[in-house]
Scaffold this motif. Sequence first.
Motif, PDB file in Angstrom:
ATOM      1  N   MET A 170     133.895 -20.962  23.783  1.00  0.00           N
ATOM      2  CA  MET A 170     133.891 -22.546  23.990  1.00  0.00           C
ATOM      3  C   MET A 170     132.555 -22.835  23.672  1.00  0.00           C
ATOM      4  SD  MET A 170     134.017 -23.775  27.974  1.00  0.00           S
ATOM      5  CE  MET A 170     132.736 -24.702  28.363  1.00  0.00           C
ATOM      6  N   LYS A 171     132.496 -24.088  23.114  1.00  0.00           N
ATOM      7  CA  LYS A 171     131.262 -24.510  22.508  1.00  0.00           C
ATOM      8  C   LYS A 171     130.343 -25.227  23.519  1.00  0.00           C
ATOM      9  CE  LYS A 171     133.052 -26.225  18.271  1.00  0.00           C
ATOM     10  NZ  LYS A 171     133.124 -27.279  17.152  1.00  0.00           N
ATOM     11  N   THR A 172     129.011 -25.089  23.559  1.00  0.00           N
ATOM     12  CA  THR A 172     128.243 -25.758  24.376  1.00  0.00           C
ATOM     13  C   THR A 172     127.680 -26.992  23.576  1.00  0.00           C
ATOM     14  OG1 THR A 172     126.434 -24.330  23.710  1.00  0.00           O
ATOM     15  CG2 THR A 172     127.529 -23.589  25.652  1.00  0.00           C
ATOM     16  N   TYR A 173     127.295 -27.875  24.508  1.00  0.00           N
ATOM     17  CA  TYR A 173     126.837 -29.305  23.940  1.00  0.00           C
ATOM     18  C   TYR A 173     125.461 -29.607  24.470  1.00  0.00           C
ATOM     19  CZ  TYR A 173     131.787 -29.865  22.712  1.00  0.00           C
ATOM     20  OH  TYR A 173     133.025 -29.848  22.085  1.00  0.00           O
ATOM     21  N   ALA A 174     124.899 -30.281  23.678  1.00  0.00           N
ATOM     22  CA  ALA A 174     123.418 -30.587  24.064  1.00  0.00           C
ATOM     23  C   ALA A 174     123.667 -32.402  24.149  1.00  0.00           C
ATOM     24  CB  ALA A 174     122.296 -30.533  23.082  1.00  0.00           C
ATOM     25  N   THR A 175     122.760 -33.045  24.824  1.00  0.00           N
ATOM     26  CA  THR A 175     122.840 -34.461  24.868  1.00  0.00           C
ATOM     27  C   THR A 175     121.469 -34.735  24.080  1.00  0.00           C
ATOM     28  OG1 THR A 175     123.854 -34.528  27.202  1.00  0.00           O
ATOM     29  CG2 THR A 175     122.731 -36.281  26.658  1.00  0.00           C
ATOM     30  N   THR A 176     121.930 -35.858  23.574  1.00  0.00           N
ATOM     31  CA  THR A 176     120.758 -36.770  22.536  1.00  0.00           C
ATOM     32  C   THR A 176     121.017 -38.267  22.986  1.00  0.00           C
ATOM     33  OG1 THR A 176     119.405 -36.614  20.520  1.00  0.00           O
ATOM     34  CG2 THR A 176     121.669 -36.518  20.388  1.00  0.00           C
ATOM     35  N   ASN A 177     119.944 -39.046  22.613  1.00  0.00           N
ATOM     36  CA  ASN A 177     119.990 -40.290  22.289  1.00  0.00           C
ATOM     37  C   ASN A 177     119.452 -40.807  21.089  1.00  0.00           C
ATOM     38  OD1 ASN A 177     120.332 -41.097  24.927  1.00  0.00           O
ATOM     39  ND2 ASN A 177     118.347 -40.320  25.557  1.00  0.00           N
ATOM     40  N   ILE A 178     120.394 -41.650  20.473  1.00  0.00           N
ATOM     41  CA  ILE A 178     120.053 -42.352  19.269  1.00  0.00           C
ATOM     42  C   ILE A 178     119.898 -43.894  19.162  1.00  0.00           C
ATOM     43  CG2 ILE A 178     121.074 -40.346  17.751  1.00  0.00           C
ATOM     44  CD1 ILE A 178     123.352 -42.261  17.495  1.00  0.00           C
ATOM     45  N   ARG A 179     119.224 -44.501  18.167  1.00  0.00           N
ATOM     46  CA  ARG A 179     119.214 -45.889  18.145  1.00  0.00           C
ATOM     47  C   ARG A 179     119.962 -46.097  16.845  1.00  0.00           C
ATOM     48  NH1 ARG A 179     114.796 -47.928  21.578  1.00  0.00           N
ATOM     49  NH2 ARG A 179     113.553 -46.197  22.223  1.00  0.00           N
ATOM     50  N   VAL A 180     120.874 -47.282  17.099  1.00  0.00           N
ATOM     51  CA  VAL A 180     121.579 -47.605  15.984  1.00  0.00           C
ATOM     52  C   VAL A 180     121.641 -49.150  15.923  1.00  0.00           C
ATOM     53  CG1 VAL A 180     122.866 -45.751  15.650  1.00  0.00           C
ATOM     54  CG2 VAL A 180     123.756 -47.287  17.074  1.00  0.00           C
ATOM     55  N   PRO A 181     121.667 -49.842  14.883  1.00  0.00           N
ATOM     56  CA  PRO A 181     122.025 -51.391  15.165  1.00  0.00           C
ATOM     57  C   PRO A 181     123.418 -51.507  16.131  1.00  0.00           C
ATOM     58  CG  PRO A 181     121.472 -50.524  12.901  1.00  0.00           C
ATOM     59  CD  PRO A 181     121.765 -49.356  13.458  1.00  0.00           C
ATOM     60  N   LYS A 182     123.249 -52.772  16.603  1.00  0.00           N
ATOM     61  CA  LYS A 182     124.331 -53.249  17.344  1.00  0.00           C
ATOM     62  C   LYS A 182     125.703 -53.302  16.827  1.00  0.00           C
ATOM     63  CE  LYS A 182     121.624 -55.438  20.946  1.00  0.00           C
ATOM     64  NZ  LYS A 182     121.454 -56.568  21.806  1.00  0.00           N
ATOM     65  N   GLU A 183     125.634 -53.756  15.620  1.00  0.00           N
ATOM     66  CA  GLU A 183     126.783 -53.961  14.928  1.00  0.00           C
ATOM     67  C   GLU A 183     127.373 -52.535  14.640  1.00  0.00           C
ATOM     68  OE1 GLU A 183     129.820 -55.540  12.748  1.00  0.00           O
ATOM     69  OE2 GLU A 183     128.589 -56.270  14.236  1.00  0.00           O
ATOM     70  N   TYR A 184     126.710 -51.392  14.143  1.00  0.00           N
ATOM     71  CA  TYR A 184     127.233 -50.027  14.067  1.00  0.00           C
ATOM     72  C   TYR A 184     127.968 -49.656  15.237  1.00  0.00           C
ATOM     73  CZ  TYR A 184     123.880 -49.649   9.821  1.00  0.00           C
ATOM     74  OH  TYR A 184     123.495 -49.839   8.813  1.00  0.00           O
ATOM     75  N   LEU A 185     127.165 -49.852  16.386  1.00  0.00           N
ATOM     76  CA  LEU A 185     127.861 -49.208  17.542  1.00  0.00           C
ATOM     77  C   LEU A 185     129.242 -50.129  17.933  1.00  0.00           C
ATOM     78  CD1 LEU A 185     127.940 -47.554  19.907  1.00  0.00           C
ATOM     79  CD2 LEU A 185     126.472 -49.529  21.092  1.00  0.00           C
ATOM     80  N   ARG A 186     129.222 -51.353  17.679  1.00  0.00           N
ATOM     81  CA  ARG A 186     130.265 -52.168  17.735  1.00  0.00           C
ATOM     82  C   ARG A 186     131.527 -51.745  16.998  1.00  0.00           C
ATOM     83  NH1 ARG A 186     133.510 -56.191  15.818  1.00  0.00           N
ATOM     84  NH2 ARG A 186     132.253 -56.333  13.922  1.00  0.00           N
ATOM     85  N   ARG A 187     131.389 -51.374  15.610  1.00  0.00           N
ATOM     86  CA  ARG A 187     132.191 -50.944  14.647  1.00  0.00           C
ATOM     87  C   ARG A 187     132.651 -49.616  15.071  1.00  0.00           C
ATOM     88  NH1 ARG A 187     129.735 -52.541   8.793  1.00  0.00           N
ATOM     89  NH2 ARG A 187     128.138 -51.206   9.772  1.00  0.00           N
ATOM     90  N   LEU A 188     131.790 -48.616  15.452  1.00  0.00           N
ATOM     91  CA  LEU A 188     132.216 -47.283  15.786  1.00  0.00           C
ATOM     92  C   LEU A 188     133.079 -47.489  17.073  1.00  0.00           C
ATOM     93  CD1 LEU A 188     131.739 -44.317  15.430  1.00  0.00           C
ATOM     94  CD2 LEU A 188     129.681 -44.653  16.977  1.00  0.00           C
ATOM     95  N   LYS A 189     132.754 -48.051  18.000  1.00  0.00           N
ATOM     96  CA  LYS A 189     133.837 -48.375  19.309  1.00  0.00           C
ATOM     97  C   LYS A 189     134.974 -48.817  18.804  1.00  0.00           C
ATOM     98  CE  LYS A 189     130.052 -49.021  22.784  1.00  0.00           C
ATOM     99  NZ  LYS A 189     129.612 -49.899  23.935  1.00  0.00           N
TER     100      LYS A 189
END
Length: 80
Positions: A1-20
């Motif tokens: 089973m994989k273990t995961y780490a949590t991180t925060n990143i900053r991206v332009p709002k437009e990138y996040l919109r397209r990703l969603k």
Amino acid sequence: MKTYATTNIRVPKEYLRRLKISALKENKSVSAILRELIEQYTKFPHQQKQKNSLSILEKYAVKTGNKKLASQIDRIVYDK
């Protein structure tokens, strides 16, 4: 089973919109898409950089005078 780490990143709002939007269309989570992209990028970093750089075409079109550049673009850029 994989273990995961949590991180925060900053991206332009437009990138996040397209990703969603992509996540909704593919019925995946944003995290799943990011994990796939990170896996692909870190597994083949040289290919990713070369694949996205059109500046390499200059040496084929100008220096060699390649007249078939348009028909051979996939082979030249993506090595296909």
